[in-house]
Design a protein around this motif. Structure first.
Motif, PDB file in Angstrom:
ATOM      1  N   TRP A  79       1.015  -1.077   0.313  1.00 41.53           N
ATOM      2  CA  TRP A  79       0.443  -0.005   0.224  1.00 41.53           C
ATOM      3  C   TRP A  79       0.954   0.790   0.206  1.00 41.53           C
ATOM      4  O   TRP A  79       0.611   2.486  -0.930  1.00 41.53           O
ATOM      5  N   ALA A  80       1.418   1.315   0.624  1.00 43.77           N
ATOM      6  CA  ALA A  80       2.687   2.561   0.713  1.00 43.77           C
ATOM      7  C   ALA A  80       4.001   2.983  -0.379  1.00 43.77           C
ATOM      8  O   ALA A  80       3.926   3.812  -1.083  1.00 43.77           O
ATOM      9  N   ASP A  81       3.594   1.453  -1.443  1.00 41.91           N
ATOM     10  CA  ASP A  81       3.974   1.408  -2.791  1.00 41.91           C
ATOM     11  C   ASP A  81       3.159   2.149  -4.065  1.00 41.91           C
ATOM     12  O   ASP A  81       3.701   2.951  -4.992  1.00 41.91           O
ATOM     13  N   VAL A  82       1.842   1.670  -3.352  1.00 42.51           N
ATOM     14  CA  VAL A  82       0.432   2.168  -4.721  1.00 42.51           C
ATOM     15  C   VAL A  82       0.383   3.624  -4.597  1.00 42.51           C
ATOM     16  O   VAL A  82      -0.183   3.849  -5.184  1.00 42.51           O
ATOM     17  N   VAL A  83      -0.333   4.013  -3.082  1.00 46.01           N
ATOM     18  CA  VAL A  83      -1.152   4.627  -3.205  1.00 46.01           C
ATOM     19  C   VAL A  83      -0.141   5.942  -2.859  1.00 46.01           C
ATOM     20  O   VAL A  83      -0.291   7.225  -4.202  1.00 46.01           O
ATOM     21  N   PRO A  84       1.156   6.622  -3.207  1.00 40.10           N
ATOM     22  CA  PRO A  84       2.073   7.531  -3.793  1.00 40.10           C
ATOM     23  C   PRO A  84       1.615   7.550  -4.946  1.00 40.10           C
ATOM     24  O   PRO A  84       1.584   8.363  -5.776  1.00 40.10           O
ATOM     25  N   ILE A  85       1.648   6.434  -6.529  1.00 38.60           N
ATOM     26  CA  ILE A  85       2.098   6.929  -7.636  1.00 38.60           C
ATOM     27  C   ILE A  85       0.712   6.974  -8.518  1.00 38.60           C
ATOM     28  O   ILE A  85       0.565   8.272  -8.536  1.00 38.60           O
ATOM     29  N   TRP A  86      -0.489   6.404  -7.530  1.00 37.64           N
ATOM     30  CA  TRP A  86      -1.851   6.660  -7.918  1.00 37.64           C
ATOM     31  C   TRP A  86      -1.969   8.144  -7.616  1.00 37.64           C
ATOM     32  O   TRP A  86      -3.074   8.465  -8.037  1.00 37.64           O
ATOM     33  N   ILE A 111     -14.561  16.509 -11.730  1.00 34.15           N
ATOM     34  CA  ILE A 111     -13.951  15.598 -12.327  1.00 34.15           C
ATOM     35  C   ILE A 111     -12.818  14.787 -11.578  1.00 34.15           C
ATOM     36  O   ILE A 111     -12.443  13.498 -12.076  1.00 34.15           O
ATOM     37  N   GLY A 112     -12.240  15.765 -10.820  1.00 37.12           N
ATOM     38  CA  GLY A 112     -11.210  14.582  -9.012  1.00 37.12           C
ATOM     39  C   GLY A 112     -11.787  13.747  -9.506  1.00 37.12           C
ATOM     40  O   GLY A 112     -11.861  12.386  -8.846  1.00 37.12           O
ATOM     41  N   ALA A 113     -13.629  13.717  -8.273  1.00 33.83           N
ATOM     42  CA  ALA A 113     -14.383  12.591  -8.389  1.00 33.83           C
ATOM     43  C   ALA A 113     -14.143  11.532  -9.199  1.00 33.83           C
ATOM     44  O   ALA A 113     -14.211  10.583  -8.439  1.00 33.83           O
ATOM     45  N   ILE A 114     -14.190  11.254 -10.311  1.00 37.74           N
ATOM     46  CA  ILE A 114     -14.448  10.779 -11.088  1.00 37.74           C
ATOM     47  C   ILE A 114     -12.535  10.024 -11.255  1.00 37.74           C
ATOM     48  O   ILE A 114     -13.224   8.871 -11.440  1.00 37.74           O
ATOM     49  N   VAL A 115     -11.928  10.652 -11.431  1.00 37.03           N
ATOM     50  CA  VAL A 115     -10.616  10.224 -11.700  1.00 37.03           C
ATOM     51  C   VAL A 115     -10.426   8.625 -10.328  1.00 37.03           C
ATOM     52  O   VAL A 115      -9.814   7.846 -10.588  1.00 37.03           O
ATOM     53  N   ALA A 116     -11.212  10.012  -8.905  1.00 33.59           N
ATOM     54  CA  ALA A 116     -10.957   9.139  -7.956  1.00 33.59           C
ATOM     55  C   ALA A 116     -11.437   8.021  -7.855  1.00 33.59           C
ATOM     56  O   ALA A 116     -10.966   6.989  -7.762  1.00 33.59           O
ATOM     57  N   ALA A 117     -12.559   7.703  -8.195  1.00 37.61           N
ATOM     58  CA  ALA A 117     -13.407   6.861  -8.969  1.00 37.61           C
ATOM     59  C   ALA A 117     -12.769   6.096  -9.522  1.00 37.61           C
ATOM     60  O   ALA A 117     -12.936   4.442  -9.202  1.00 37.61           O
ATOM     61  N   VAL A 118     -11.922   6.605 -10.616  1.00 36.14           N
ATOM     62  CA  VAL A 118     -11.862   5.070 -11.560  1.00 36.14           C
ATOM     63  C   VAL A 118     -10.578   4.586 -10.836  1.00 36.14           C
ATOM     64  O   VAL A 118     -10.160   3.040 -11.127  1.00 36.14           O
ATOM     65  N   VAL A 119      -9.568   5.345 -10.799  1.00 40.60           N
ATOM     66  CA  VAL A 119      -8.185   4.680  -9.562  1.00 40.60           C
ATOM     67  C   VAL A 119      -8.751   3.648  -8.117  1.00 40.60           C
ATOM     68  O   VAL A 119      -8.105   2.594  -8.879  1.00 40.60           O
ATOM     69  N   VAL A 120      -9.866   3.932  -7.916  1.00 43.65           N
ATOM     70  CA  VAL A 120     -10.283   2.803  -6.604  1.00 43.65           C
ATOM     71  C   VAL A 120     -10.549   1.498  -7.643  1.00 43.65           C
ATOM     72  O   VAL A 120     -10.199   0.460  -6.948  1.00 43.65           O
ATOM     73  N   LEU A 138       0.004 -10.808 -17.500  1.00 43.27           N
ATOM     74  CA  LEU A 138       1.091  -9.663 -17.210  1.00 43.27           C
ATOM     75  C   LEU A 138       1.611  -9.118 -15.949  1.00 43.27           C
ATOM     76  O   LEU A 138       2.072  -7.782 -16.089  1.00 43.27           O
ATOM     77  N   ASN A 139       2.116 -10.140 -14.966  1.00 44.85           N
ATOM     78  CA  ASN A 139       2.346  -9.901 -13.698  1.00 44.85           C
ATOM     79  C   ASN A 139       2.011  -8.134 -13.001  1.00 44.85           C
ATOM     80  O   ASN A 139       2.767  -7.391 -12.686  1.00 44.85           O
ATOM     81  N   GLY A 140       0.691  -8.107 -13.423  1.00 41.41           N
ATOM     82  CA  GLY A 140       0.229  -7.063 -12.464  1.00 41.41           C
ATOM     83  C   GLY A 140       0.422  -5.708 -13.253  1.00 41.41           C
ATOM     84  O   GLY A 140       0.010  -4.807 -12.895  1.00 41.41           O
ATOM     85  N   SER A 141       0.836  -5.504 -14.244  1.00 39.93           N
ATOM     86  CA  SER A 141       1.335  -4.531 -15.031  1.00 39.93           C
ATOM     87  C   SER A 141      -0.207  -3.970 -15.573  1.00 39.93           C
ATOM     88  O   SER A 141      -0.639  -2.845 -16.332  1.00 39.93           O
ATOM     89  N   LEU A 142      -1.008  -4.747 -15.417  1.00 40.25           N
ATOM     90  CA  LEU A 142      -2.284  -4.256 -16.494  1.00 40.25           C
ATOM     91  C   LEU A 142      -2.998  -3.528 -15.540  1.00 40.25           C
ATOM     92  O   LEU A 142      -3.726  -2.360 -15.898  1.00 40.25           O
ATOM     93  N   GLN A 143      -2.764  -3.326 -14.035  1.00 42.81           N
ATOM     94  CA  GLN A 143      -3.247  -2.016 -13.176  1.00 42.81           C
ATOM     95  C   GLN A 143      -3.017  -0.736 -14.148  1.00 42.81           C
ATOM     96  O   GLN A 143      -3.565  -0.132 -13.560  1.00 42.81           O
ATOM     97  N   TYR A 144      -1.770  -0.293 -14.485  1.00 46.92           N
ATOM     98  CA  TYR A 144      -1.193   0.135 -15.222  1.00 46.92           C
ATOM     99  C   TYR A 144      -1.854   0.997 -17.072  1.00 46.92           C
ATOM    100  O   TYR A 144      -1.131   2.069 -17.253  1.00 46.92           O
ATOM    101  N   ALA A 145      -2.472   0.408 -17.568  1.00 43.44           N
ATOM    102  CA  ALA A 145      -3.046   0.250 -18.495  1.00 43.44           C
ATOM    103  C   ALA A 145      -4.265   1.582 -18.464  1.00 43.44           C
ATOM    104  O   ALA A 145      -3.972   2.945 -20.031  1.00 43.44           O
TER     105      ALA A 145
END
Length: 221
Positions: A79-86, A111-120, A138-145
Motif C-alpha cells: 500500500w505504501a508503494d501504490v498509494v503515492p503512485i496513484w 472531474i477529480g471525483a470521477i478520476v478518484a473513482a476510476v483509480v479505486v 502480465l505480472n500485475g502491469s494491467l493495473q497501469y493501463a
C-alpha cells in the motif's frame, strides 16, 4: 492475504529476507532524484505553486514507498508503494486538464471525483497483490493501463494544441510504455537473467516522472 504476509512478485527476490532485492530497492533513488531535480528547477522560478510542491512531494514518497515494498515486501508496504503512485497520477491528470484544457477549478472537483473513482475501481480490479504462489496476468502491469491511456491522450491533446508541454508529454509517454514492458517480462526471463528487469521499471519510471514534473515546472502558466 494478511497485511504482513510475505509477497514475492519479482525475479530478484529469492527469500523473504529484508535485503533480498537490493537492486530493486536502490533503483528507487530515481524517484528521489526526479523530485530533487524538479524542486531545484522550481525554486529558480518563484513562487512555487502548491500543486507542484505536492507533486514533487508525492514523487519522493513514491521512491520511499517502493523502497519499503522491495525490502519488507508484504501487503502493508505494498500500500505504501501504490498509494503515492496513484495519487501522483490522479493529481497530475487534474493539473494537466486545467493547464491544457483550460478547465476551471470548480469543474475539476467533479472531474477529480470521477478520476478518484476510476483509480479505486482499477486498483481493486487489477491490483498487484498476489499470493506467493504466482503472479497475475502480465505480472500485475494491467493495473497501469489507464495511466498509459491517460498519457497517450495527454500527448495527443498537447500536440494538437501545439502546447509547450507536448515534447515532454510525448517523451514521458514513450518512456512509460517501455518501462511497462520491463515490468511485465520480469518473471518470464528469470531462468536466463536471474536479476530480472523490474529495476528498469524504477529507473524508467523515475525518468518519466522527472519529465512530467519538468514539463509543469518549466511551462506552468
Amino acid at each position: 492475504m494478511s497485511l504482513f504476509s510475505s509477497v514475492d512478485l519479482y525475479c530478484e527476490r529469492l527469500s523473504p529476507e529484508f535485503w533480498a532485492e537490493p537492486v530493486n530497492a536502490w533503483t528507487n533513488l530515481a524517484f528521489v532524484a526526479a523530485a530533487l531535480w524538479a524542486w531545484t528547477e522550481a525554486r529558480k522560478r518563484p513562487p512555487v505553486p502548491r500543486v507542484i510542491t505536492l507533486l514533487i512531494t508525492l514523487t519522493a514518497l513514491i521512491g520511499v514507498g517502493s523502497f519499503l515494498f522491495h525490502t519488507f515486501a508484504n501487503g502493508l508496504t505494498e500500500w505504501a508503494d501504490v498509494v503515492p503512485i496513484w495519487s501522483f497520477i490522479a493529481l497530475y491528470v487534474l493539473t494537466a486538464i486545467h493547464l491544457v484544457g483550460g478547465v476551471p477549478p470548480r469543474r475539476l472537483v467533479r472531474i477529480g471525483a470521477i478520476v478518484a473513482a476510476v483509480v479505486v475501481v482499477v486498483f481493486l480490479a487489477t491490483g498487484s497483490s498476489e499470493p506467493a504462489s504466482g503472479p497475475s496476468v502480465l505480472n500485475g502491469s494491467l493495473q497501469y493501463a489507464p495511466a498509459l491511456i491517460a498519457l497517450c491522450v495527454f500527448s495527443i491533446l498537447t500536440l494538437a494544441r501545439k502546447h509547450p508541454l507536448s515534447p515532454w508529454a510525448v517523451a514521458a509517454t514513450v518512456v512509460f510504455a517501455i518501462s511497462l514492458v520491463f515490468r511485465t517480462i520480469d518473471l518470464e526471463i528469470c531462468a536466463d537473467f536471474p536479476l530480472g528487469t523490474h529495476f528498469m521499471w524504477h529507473v524508467l519510471n523515475g525518468a518519466m516522472v522527472a519529465l512530467l514534473l519538468q514539463a509543469l515546472v518549466r511551462n506552468r502558466l
